[in-house]
Design a protein around this motif. Structure first.
Motif, short mmCIF file in Angstrom:
data_model
loop_
_atom_site.label_atom_id
_atom_site.label_comp_id
_atom_site.label_asym_id
_atom_site.label_seq_id
_atom_site.Cartn_x
_atom_site.Cartn_y
_atom_site.Cartn_z
N ARG A 188 0.84 -1.20 0.00
CA ARG A 188 0.00 0.00 0.00
C ARG A 188 0.87 1.25 0.00
O ARG A 188 0.51 2.27 -0.60
CB ARG A 188 -0.96 -0.03 1.19
CG ARG A 188 -1.95 -1.21 1.10
CD ARG A 188 -3.01 -1.18 2.15
NE ARG A 188 -2.56 -1.32 3.52
CZ ARG A 188 -2.40 -2.48 4.17
NH1 ARG A 188 -2.64 -3.64 3.55
NH2 ARG A 188 -2.02 -2.50 5.43
N ASP A 189 2.02 1.18 0.65
CA ASP A 189 2.95 2.31 0.64
C ASP A 189 3.45 2.62 -0.76
O ASP A 189 3.63 3.79 -1.12
CB ASP A 189 4.13 2.06 1.59
CG ASP A 189 3.75 2.15 3.06
OD1 ASP A 189 2.66 2.67 3.39
OD2 ASP A 189 4.55 1.67 3.90
N VAL A 190 3.68 1.59 -1.59
CA VAL A 190 4.09 1.80 -2.98
C VAL A 190 2.99 2.56 -3.72
O VAL A 190 3.26 3.51 -4.45
CB VAL A 190 4.41 0.46 -3.68
CG1 VAL A 190 4.61 0.66 -5.18
CG2 VAL A 190 5.63 -0.20 -3.06
N LEU A 191 1.74 2.14 -3.50
CA LEU A 191 0.62 2.81 -4.15
C LEU A 191 0.47 4.25 -3.66
O LEU A 191 0.24 5.17 -4.45
CB LEU A 191 -0.67 2.03 -3.92
CG LEU A 191 -0.68 0.59 -4.45
CD1 LEU A 191 -1.97 -0.11 -4.07
CD2 LEU A 191 -0.46 0.57 -5.96
N ARG A 192 0.62 4.44 -2.34
CA ARG A 192 0.51 5.79 -1.76
C ARG A 192 1.64 6.70 -2.21
O ARG A 192 1.45 7.91 -2.33
CB ARG A 192 0.49 5.71 -0.23
CG ARG A 192 -0.88 5.69 0.37
CD ARG A 192 -0.82 5.89 1.88
NE ARG A 192 -0.13 4.80 2.53
CZ ARG A 192 -0.70 3.66 2.92
NH1 ARG A 192 -1.98 3.48 2.74
NH2 ARG A 192 0.00 2.73 3.50
N ALA A 193 2.81 6.14 -2.48
CA ALA A 193 3.93 6.96 -2.95
C ALA A 193 3.58 7.61 -4.29
O ALA A 193 3.95 8.75 -4.56
CB ALA A 193 5.20 6.11 -3.08
N ALA A 194 2.84 6.89 -5.13
CA ALA A 194 2.42 7.42 -6.43
C ALA A 194 1.14 8.24 -6.33
O ALA A 194 0.90 9.11 -7.17
CB ALA A 194 2.22 6.27 -7.41
N ARG A 233 -4.06 -0.14 8.98
CA ARG A 233 -3.72 0.41 10.30
C ARG A 233 -4.43 1.74 10.49
O ARG A 233 -4.90 2.36 9.54
CB ARG A 233 -2.21 0.60 10.40
CG ARG A 233 -1.47 -0.73 10.31
CD ARG A 233 0.01 -0.54 10.44
NE ARG A 233 0.70 -1.78 10.12
CZ ARG A 233 1.96 -1.85 9.77
NH1 ARG A 233 2.69 -0.74 9.69
NH2 ARG A 233 2.51 -3.01 9.49
N ALA A 234 -4.47 2.19 11.73
CA ALA A 234 -5.20 3.41 12.08
C ALA A 234 -4.69 4.63 11.30
O ALA A 234 -5.46 5.54 11.02
CB ALA A 234 -5.11 3.66 13.58
N ASP A 235 -3.42 4.64 10.92
CA ASP A 235 -2.87 5.80 10.21
C ASP A 235 -3.03 5.71 8.69
O ASP A 235 -2.56 6.58 7.96
CB ASP A 235 -1.40 5.99 10.57
CG ASP A 235 -0.51 4.87 10.08
OD1 ASP A 235 -1.00 3.72 9.94
OD2 ASP A 235 0.68 5.12 9.83
N GLU A 236 -3.72 4.68 8.20
CA GLU A 236 -3.95 4.54 6.77
C GLU A 236 -5.35 5.04 6.43
O GLU A 236 -6.31 4.75 7.13
CB GLU A 236 -3.80 3.08 6.34
CG GLU A 236 -2.38 2.56 6.48
CD GLU A 236 -2.25 1.15 5.96
OE1 GLU A 236 -1.97 1.00 4.75
OE2 GLU A 236 -2.43 0.20 6.75
N LEU A 296 -10.27 0.66 0.43
CA LEU A 296 -11.49 0.00 0.85
C LEU A 296 -11.15 -1.48 0.99
O LEU A 296 -11.03 -2.20 0.00
CB LEU A 296 -12.59 0.22 -0.18
CG LEU A 296 -13.93 -0.43 0.09
CD1 LEU A 296 -14.53 0.12 1.39
CD2 LEU A 296 -14.87 -0.22 -1.08
N HIS A 297 -10.96 -1.92 2.23
CA HIS A 297 -10.53 -3.29 2.51
C HIS A 297 -11.76 -4.18 2.70
O HIS A 297 -12.49 -4.04 3.68
CB HIS A 297 -9.66 -3.32 3.76
CG HIS A 297 -9.16 -4.68 4.10
ND1 HIS A 297 -8.50 -4.94 5.27
CD2 HIS A 297 -9.22 -5.86 3.44
CE1 HIS A 297 -8.18 -6.22 5.31
NE2 HIS A 297 -8.61 -6.80 4.21
N LEU A 298 -11.98 -5.07 1.74
CA LEU A 298 -13.07 -6.02 1.84
C LEU A 298 -12.57 -7.23 2.62
O LEU A 298 -11.56 -7.84 2.27
CB LEU A 298 -13.54 -6.44 0.45
CG LEU A 298 -14.06 -5.31 -0.43
CD1 LEU A 298 -14.54 -5.87 -1.78
CD2 LEU A 298 -15.18 -4.53 0.24
N THR A 299 -13.28 -7.55 3.69
CA THR A 299 -12.87 -8.64 4.57
C THR A 299 -13.94 -9.73 4.57
O THR A 299 -15.12 -9.46 4.30
CB THR A 299 -12.66 -8.15 6.01
OG1 THR A 299 -13.92 -7.73 6.55
CG2 THR A 299 -11.66 -7.00 6.07
#
Length: 177
Positions: free
Chosen positions: A97-103, A147-150, A110-113
């Motif tokens: 997710r960090d790679v995606l957020r970097a761009a 996580r809470a910070d995402e 939206l995390h489907l569980t």
């Protein structure tokens, strides 16, 4: 969806989760509801990745890097163009997710569980997809929930797709307040 005065840009959304959780169904419905471009993450995989998964071999982090960068580029382009967009992506680990957020720093996840039994049953009955049910355990083993910070929210897929989209739209509206 109404956007607040402080955030006039359409959202860029990553619908994430393990294989078989319903990412494609929910992402397509969400993109339609919001009038946003849609992309399927599987279309960004290099042929070698698809061959590996088809053979029942999980991808490693090195395999995923070009795929994640290509997805990040698509997200970043949608954000820069102001068009918004919805893309599916397992995005199982924080590092991914960090790679995606970097761009695309404004990406909303939206995390489907769903329970292993529910998702396993869906995979067992799915046809026409390269991802075999035998890889589900490896996906759950890798999964790092948001996580809470995402920036994002988790939704349980134990309900119908339209209800999930309603909840996703509500989460996006809440985010924009």
């Amino acid at each position: 969806m109404a956007l607040s005065a402080e955030n006039q840009q359409p959202p860029v959304v990553v619908v994430m989760g393990v294989s078989g959780v319903g990412k494609t169904t929910v992402a397509r419905l969400l993109a339609d509801r919001l009038g946003l471009p849609y992309a399927e993450a599987d279309d960004f995989h290099p042929a070698a990745n698809i061959a590996k998964m088809t053979a029942g071999t999980p991808l490693d982090d090195r395999d995923r890097q070009p795929w994640l960068r290509a997805l990040g580029d698509w997200l970043g382009e949608r954000a820069a163009a102001g068009s918004g967009g919805v893309v599916t992506c397992s995005a199982l680990k924080r590092d991914y997710r960090d790679v995606l957020r970097a761009a695309c720093p404004d990406a909303f996840f939206l995390h489907l569980t769903g329970t292993h039994d529910l998702v396993g049953d869906r995979l067992a009955h799915r046809t026409g997809h390269f991802m075999p049910p035998s890889l589900l355990d490896s996906q759950y083993a890798l999964l790092e929930p948001l996580r809470a910070d995402e920036d994002g929210t988790a939704l349980d897929v134990g309900t119908d797709p339209e209800t999930l989209v309603d909840r996703a739209v509500a989460a996006l509206a809440q985010r924009n307040r």
